[in-house]
Design a protein around this motif. Structure first.
Motif, short mmCIF file in Angstrom:
data_model
loop_
_atom_site.label_atom_id
_atom_site.label_comp_id
_atom_site.label_asym_id
_atom_site.label_seq_id
_atom_site.Cartn_x
_atom_site.Cartn_y
_atom_site.Cartn_z
N GLY A 25 0.79 -1.24 0.00
CA GLY A 25 0.00 0.00 0.00
C GLY A 25 0.81 1.28 0.00
O GLY A 25 0.25 2.37 0.16
N TRP A 26 2.13 1.19 -0.21
CA TRP A 26 2.97 2.39 -0.25
C TRP A 26 3.04 2.93 -1.68
O TRP A 26 2.98 2.17 -2.65
CB TRP A 26 4.39 2.05 0.22
N ILE A 27 3.18 4.24 -1.77
CA ILE A 27 3.43 4.89 -3.06
C ILE A 27 4.93 5.14 -3.16
O ILE A 27 5.50 5.86 -2.32
CB ILE A 27 2.65 6.21 -3.19
N VAL A 28 5.59 4.52 -4.13
CA VAL A 28 7.04 4.65 -4.27
C VAL A 28 7.34 5.81 -5.21
O VAL A 28 6.82 5.87 -6.33
CB VAL A 28 7.66 3.34 -4.82
N GLN A 29 8.17 6.75 -4.77
CA GLN A 29 8.48 7.95 -5.55
C GLN A 29 10.00 8.20 -5.60
O GLN A 29 10.73 7.76 -4.71
CB GLN A 29 7.80 9.19 -4.94
N SER A 30 10.40 8.88 -6.64
CA SER A 30 11.79 9.37 -6.72
C SER A 30 11.79 10.86 -6.36
O SER A 30 10.75 11.51 -6.38
CB SER A 30 12.33 9.18 -8.13
N LYS A 31 12.98 11.37 -6.05
CA LYS A 31 13.07 12.78 -5.62
C LYS A 31 12.57 13.73 -6.70
O LYS A 31 12.02 14.80 -6.41
CB LYS A 31 14.52 13.12 -5.25
N GLU A 32 12.78 13.33 -7.98
CA GLU A 32 12.38 14.20 -9.07
C GLU A 32 10.86 14.35 -9.17
O GLU A 32 10.36 15.35 -9.69
CB GLU A 32 12.92 13.67 -10.40
N LYS A 33 10.13 13.36 -8.69
CA LYS A 33 8.67 13.40 -8.83
C LYS A 33 8.00 13.30 -7.45
O LYS A 33 6.94 12.71 -7.31
CB LYS A 33 8.20 12.27 -9.73
N ILE A 40 -1.39 8.34 1.91
CA ILE A 40 -1.03 8.26 3.33
C ILE A 40 0.41 7.85 3.52
O ILE A 40 1.10 8.33 4.42
CB ILE A 40 -1.99 7.29 4.08
N GLY A 41 0.91 6.94 2.65
CA GLY A 41 2.27 6.45 2.82
C GLY A 41 3.11 6.61 1.58
O GLY A 41 2.74 6.13 0.50
N ILE A 42 4.23 7.30 1.71
CA ILE A 42 5.14 7.54 0.59
C ILE A 42 6.50 6.94 0.92
O ILE A 42 7.05 7.17 2.01
CB ILE A 42 5.32 9.05 0.30
N ALA A 43 7.05 6.14 -0.01
CA ALA A 43 8.42 5.63 0.13
C ALA A 43 9.28 6.38 -0.86
O ALA A 43 9.17 6.20 -2.08
CB ALA A 43 8.45 4.12 -0.15
N LEU A 44 10.12 7.29 -0.37
CA LEU A 44 10.91 8.18 -1.22
C LEU A 44 12.32 7.61 -1.39
O LEU A 44 13.05 7.42 -0.42
CB LEU A 44 10.99 9.57 -0.59
N ARG A 45 12.68 7.30 -2.66
CA ARG A 45 13.98 6.70 -2.95
C ARG A 45 15.11 7.72 -2.84
O ARG A 45 14.91 8.92 -3.08
CB ARG A 45 14.00 6.13 -4.38
N GLU A 46 16.31 7.18 -2.52
CA GLU A 46 17.58 7.95 -2.58
C GLU A 46 17.43 9.33 -1.94
O GLU A 46 17.59 10.37 -2.59
CB GLU A 46 18.03 8.09 -4.03
N HIS A 135 5.32 -3.56 6.57
CA HIS A 135 4.04 -3.23 7.18
C HIS A 135 3.30 -2.22 6.31
O HIS A 135 3.92 -1.45 5.58
CB HIS A 135 4.23 -2.65 8.59
N LYS A 136 2.00 -2.21 6.43
CA LYS A 136 1.20 -1.27 5.66
C LYS A 136 1.36 0.15 6.24
O LYS A 136 1.59 0.30 7.45
CB LYS A 136 -0.29 -1.67 5.72
N PRO A 137 1.23 1.18 5.41
CA PRO A 137 1.36 2.55 5.94
C PRO A 137 0.31 2.87 6.99
O PRO A 137 0.59 3.61 7.94
CB PRO A 137 1.21 3.43 4.69
N GLU A 138 -0.90 2.32 6.84
CA GLU A 138 -1.94 2.58 7.84
C GLU A 138 -1.52 2.05 9.21
O GLU A 138 -1.87 2.64 10.25
CB GLU A 138 -3.26 1.90 7.42
N THR A 139 -0.80 0.96 9.21
CA THR A 139 -0.33 0.38 10.48
C THR A 139 0.69 1.31 11.15
O THR A 139 0.59 1.59 12.35
CB THR A 139 0.31 -1.00 10.24
N LEU A 140 1.66 1.78 10.37
CA LEU A 140 2.65 2.69 10.94
C LEU A 140 1.99 3.99 11.40
O LEU A 140 2.41 4.57 12.42
CB LEU A 140 3.76 2.98 9.93
#
Length: 940
Positions: A25-33, A40-46, A135-140
């Motif tokens: 359920g995480w949204i994976v993003q790069s710094k450029e975008k 609710i939950g963002i996983a930001l790379r690098e 874990h799901k973002p809602e859990t954290l």
């Protein structure tokens, strides 16, 4: 599917991690975008931090809360070494140009995409642990709102209120909670059958929900029946600190489908259902039957080309349960579906009476409480047992069927018979009975002797008011379903009873097994039940008083579980509802007709994993390429048995179809295919070829994988259609021979020597207890030191002794001590029906007043007769008929109350006959002298 051929190992790992995060359920993003408000939950790379670039920063509602450090898969063994780096990132400020975002990020992961570890740095002593997924973002988000983590809440649990709990249950709960506080992920509670494991579980589950803020707890079982029993336990459980039932305080859901209610706080499920939920498959109804290792659903799992691993299921995330309680955790089924338990990020608590090496290993040898059967007997929680041995000539030595005899041969499956003349001698041993050969006389003689021993030795005092003997509730363990049928037929004949008297309770019984079991437990009929496996474990039948073993058992755990069917205590009233002539259940008896109590036991795994799958199907599955350990071991077990049965001619013919391999070679290859030692030996040959500087853990694992595949290939290439048909046809040829010619006879029918030893120990304990307390308990002091004052012993004095024994030494109950004396001595007197009278009899025997054990009521009768005889000596009927009636009433009063006083004449039965005034009228001034004299004489 992503093409990974040109990617470096770490990029491959990151692609896997991206996929895992998205599924959780995480949204994976790069710094450029970057767009932190996208969800609710963002996983930001690098993401840059003060000390370096973090592979992922996790944001919940735009706030940084966690870190993921990614590593290549072949560096999984180094994840522990990465903890320092990821921990540093968790406290580092995030750098955004010349600005910094300074906050603590407590949720830290290290992952290769295959192996993932997690640490919650809010914990009192943060410790990393392996997790199946993220874990799901809602859990954290939910965790971050709370002031304390689950593990911190565990530290502040209040002390246990021990009210209503037995000492062993108190110890189990307190030690388990101590283990939780030390953050031990797994714990094992070993508690004897009948000692209240499920009640103990309900106690600590309630405390976890109330005091630790546990969100949801799973109670996992391996049969539907056990799930129903657990549900009933939670429904009736009432905590000490609340006047409401558990189910009025918390929602309990027993899973009957894949739906897990969002508001359920306790879920009860079979492990089979959990597996099907995680696989997204419908569960076959047979999967949750009473014996999970013998059903068609298991066969379907084997027939798959390969065992499909558990996959991540977003509807059931890894954090679905905070705690998982595993009932009967010694069962091998938990080895098959261990991956289900590994899926969840939860504390695991095992419950069992009979752990083995695998159980101890799985729970990291963290045994928080051990309460053995022997301890439970000493505490009066369970009843002890005695062993009675029956041996017959054929049971011990086998027999020979001579050439020329006309005998029946019976098809094992259909039971169809054919009559034929034997053309050669057939010798059979004891282990062939009821498999290769059925000898009705052998079964009949055991049953006939059992019937005789019941009335004379085992439970001799079970005669009803009409003079008929009442058979105690008896469970017979048979070898096979066919053997059970033979036993039932003979039991009904030998006991002169109808169908209701003896019933079969097995998986193959045509009559509804649950209905029969319920009647066996709660109704008068059946008196005897015959089973193979169905009620050997996990089933509660409290009125059981005899276990008759007509099959041997090689497994220590299984034998202990079978014995456990008889250990349960039951109230006198409940017992008498189904066994009218029984007074109380003080012990149970194992009648050993096959040497089960003396045979060598092992805790090794059984080869047979699929006992109800036809051998034809096993052969076909192997031939078609199904590679499964259970399948290989089951087929090996069948071939081992077949090798002992087939003739030399059949063995020669088999070589033509097998490429020259005999059954022993074929069997060895099947077992070796999954023997880890063999895999390691073969892999080492290839590993040794690799230069040491080039050797990596990944190459070692690959070598083992290749070796394993080679052993599987070697084992399977032998099988083909012609060989399979030949093996199946040869197996069919081996029918059961019905030996109705050789007549058996009983050669031993006696209490086992271990029972004699037990009886000696019990009598010794009883005598020592009386000796130790003779100066502090008034009645004992009189019996031992003041023989003249025995006339002063009252009902209350004897009741005080009885109550003290029940409290301090429940195992020395009068019924049980009486039975011990009966084993050691030729006790001619029947045991008094009244327990206190029996106790007086035993005390008199132990302290030497009586040279043999006899009922005190009988002693009073004899003393009364002798006294009357002396009174009449030289006189003709000193007492009138009316006086004699009064004297008999006094004697009867002393039988029940041990003493009489003048005041007693004002009460029943004397008051209705005129009371003390009437006695004075009859006896005049001699009244007091006669009462004193009778008190003295009758107690002599």
């Amino acid at each position: 599917m992503t093409d990974t051929r040109n990617q470096n190992p770490e990029q491959i790992a990151r692609d896997k991690i991206d996929q895992m995060l998205r599924q959780a359920g995480w949204i994976v993003q790069s710094k450029e975008k970057v767009n932190l408000s996208a969800g609710i939950g963002i996983a930001l790379r690098e993401t840059n931090t003060e000390s370096g670039s973090a592979d992922y920063i996790l944001f919940i509602n735009s706030k940084a809360v966690g870190v993921i450090e990614a590593k290549a898969e072949d560096l999984g063994y180094k994840l522990l070494q990465v903890e320092e780096q990821s921990s540093r990132y968790s406290t580092d400020a995030i750098k955004i140009g010349k600005y910094t975002l300074d906050n603590v990020k407590p949720f830290v992961y290290e992952s290769t995409g295959t192996l993932t570890r997690f640490t919650d740095y809010r914990d009192p002593k943060p410790r990393g642990r392996n997790v199946f997924w993220f874990h799901k973002p809602e859990t954290l988000a939910e965790w971050i709102k709370k002031d304390k983590s689950l593990r911190e809440n565990l530290l502040s649990m209040p002390d246990l209120d021990p009210t209503g709990l037995r000492p062993a249950q108190i110890k189990a709960v307190e030690n388990l909670e101590h283990s939780f506080k030390k953050n031990r992920p797994k714990a094992l509670i070993q508690m004897a059958t009948g000692a209240g494991k499920t009640f103990t579980a309900a106690t600590f589950v309630y405390r976890l929900l109330k005091h630790v803020d546990a969100k949801r707890i799973l109670f996992v079982v391996d049969t539907k029946n056990l799930g129903e029993q657990a549900e009933q336990e939670f429904m009736t459980f009432q905590p000490n600190d609340d006047n409401r039932k558990f189910t009025e305080l918390y929602n309990v859901q027993r899973l009957n489908s894949s739906y897990i209610a969002s508001d359920s706080q306790v879920c009860i499920s079979t492990i089979q259902r959990l597996y099907s939920i995680l696989k997204g498959e419908e569960l076959d109804e047979s999967a949750e039957m009473e014996n999970p290792e013998e059903n068609s659903w298991m066969q379907q799992q084997i027939n798959k080309k390969a065992a499909l691993p558990v996959d991540y299921t977003p509807k059931v995330p890894i954090e679905q349960f905070d705690f998982i309680v595993i009932d009967e955790c010694h069962r091998s089924i938990y080895n098959l579906w261990k991956q289900v338990l590994d899926y969840f990020d939860a504390f695991l608590i095992g419950l069992t009476a009979t752990p083995d090496k695998r159980t101890f290993g799985f729970f990291n040898e963290n045994v928080v409480s051990q309460y053995t059967y022997e301890e439970s007997v000493t505490d009066g929680v369970n009843v002890p047992y005695e062993v009675y041995t029956i041996e017959t000539e054929i049971s011990q030595n086998g027999e020979t069927i001579k050439a020329g005899w006309f005998i029946d041969r019976r098809d094992k499956l259909t039971r169809a018979k054919r009559w034929q003349q034997e053309d050669e001698d057939t010798e059979y041993k004891r282990n062939d009975l009821d498999k290769k050969v059925v000898n009705p006389s052998q079964i009949r003689n055991i049953i006939r002797e059992y019937k005789k021993a019941l009335k004379t030795e085992i439970f001799p005092n079970r005669v009803d008011k009409d003079g008929d003997y009442e058979v105690p509730k008896t469970l017979v363990f048979a070898k096979t379903d066919s053997h059970a049928d033979d036993i039932i037929k003979i039991i009904r004949e030998e006991f002169d009873e109808g169908n209701d008297f003896c019933k079969k309770v097995t998986y193959k019984a045509e009559e509804d097994s649950k209905s029969v079991l319920n009647r066996f437990r709660n109704s008068y009929y059946p008196r005897i039940a015959v089973t193979v496996d169905m009620i050997a474990t996990g089933t509660d039948v409290k009125p059981l008083e005899v276990l008759l073993f007509m099959r041997d058992v090689k497994s220590v755990n299984y034998f202990e579980q079978m014995k456990g069917r008889g250990t349960r205590t039951i109230t006198n009233d409940s017992l008498q509802m189904v066994s009218r002539t029984a007074k109380s259940k003080t012990h149970f008896v194992i009648v050993d007709a096959v040497g089960a109590t003396k045979s060598k036991k092992t805790d090794s795994r059984p080869l047979e994993r699929q006992p109800t799958v036809p051998m034809k199907d096993l052969l076909g599955a192997v031939t078609m390429g199904v590679a499964d350990e259970d399948l290989f071991l089951s087929l090996a077990n069948r071939l081992i048995r077949l090798e002992k049965q087939i003739t030399e001619k059949e063995k020669e013919k088999l070589l033509e179809y097998s490429g020259g391999k005999n059954l022993k070679q074929i069997t060895k290859e099947l077992i070796m295919a999954y023997d880890q030692d063999e895999i390691d030996i073969l892999a080492k040959i290839e590993i040794d070829k690799i230069p040491r500087q080039d050797l990596t853990p990944a190459l070692v694992e690959e070598a083992k994988k290749v070796a394993h595949e080679q052993l599987i290939a070697a084992a399977t290439k032998t099988f083909n259609g012609e060989l399979n048909n030949y093996l199946d046809n040869v197996r069919r040829e081996h029918e059961q021979i019905i030996d109705s010619v050789n007549i058996d006879k009983v050669i031993k029918s006696e209490w086992d020597t271990t029972s004699v030893d037990k009886a000696t120990a019990i009598v010794k304990d009883f005598s020592e207890y009386l000796e130790q307390h003779k100066d502090e308990i008034k009645a004992l002091s009189i019996f031992y030191n003041q023989p003249y004052n025995r006339r002063e012993i009252t009902f209350k004095m004897i009741k005080d002794v009885f109550d003290k024994l029940a409290l301090e030494k429940p195992v020395l109950a009068p019924d049980y001590v009486w039975s011990a004396y009966a084993v050691l001595e030729n006790v001619k007197s029947d045991q008094p029906k009244d327990e206190l009278t029996a106790l007086v009899s035993l005390i008199r025997r132990a302290c030497g007043i009586d040279k043999e054990l006899k009922g005190f009521d009988k002693t009073i009768d004899e003393n009364f007769k002798n006294w009357i005889f002396k009174q009449n000596a030289g006189k003709h009927n000193r007492f009138t008929n009316e006086q004699m009636e009064w004297l008999r009433m006094i004697k009867d009063h002393v039988v029940s109350s041990y003493h009489i006083e003048l005041d007693d004449l004002d009460y029943t039965p004397f008051d209705s006959q005129g009371g003390r005034g009437k006695m004075h009228q009859l006896f005049g001034d001699q009244m007091k002298d006669i009462i004193n004299e009778l008190n003295e004489v009758l107690a002599a």
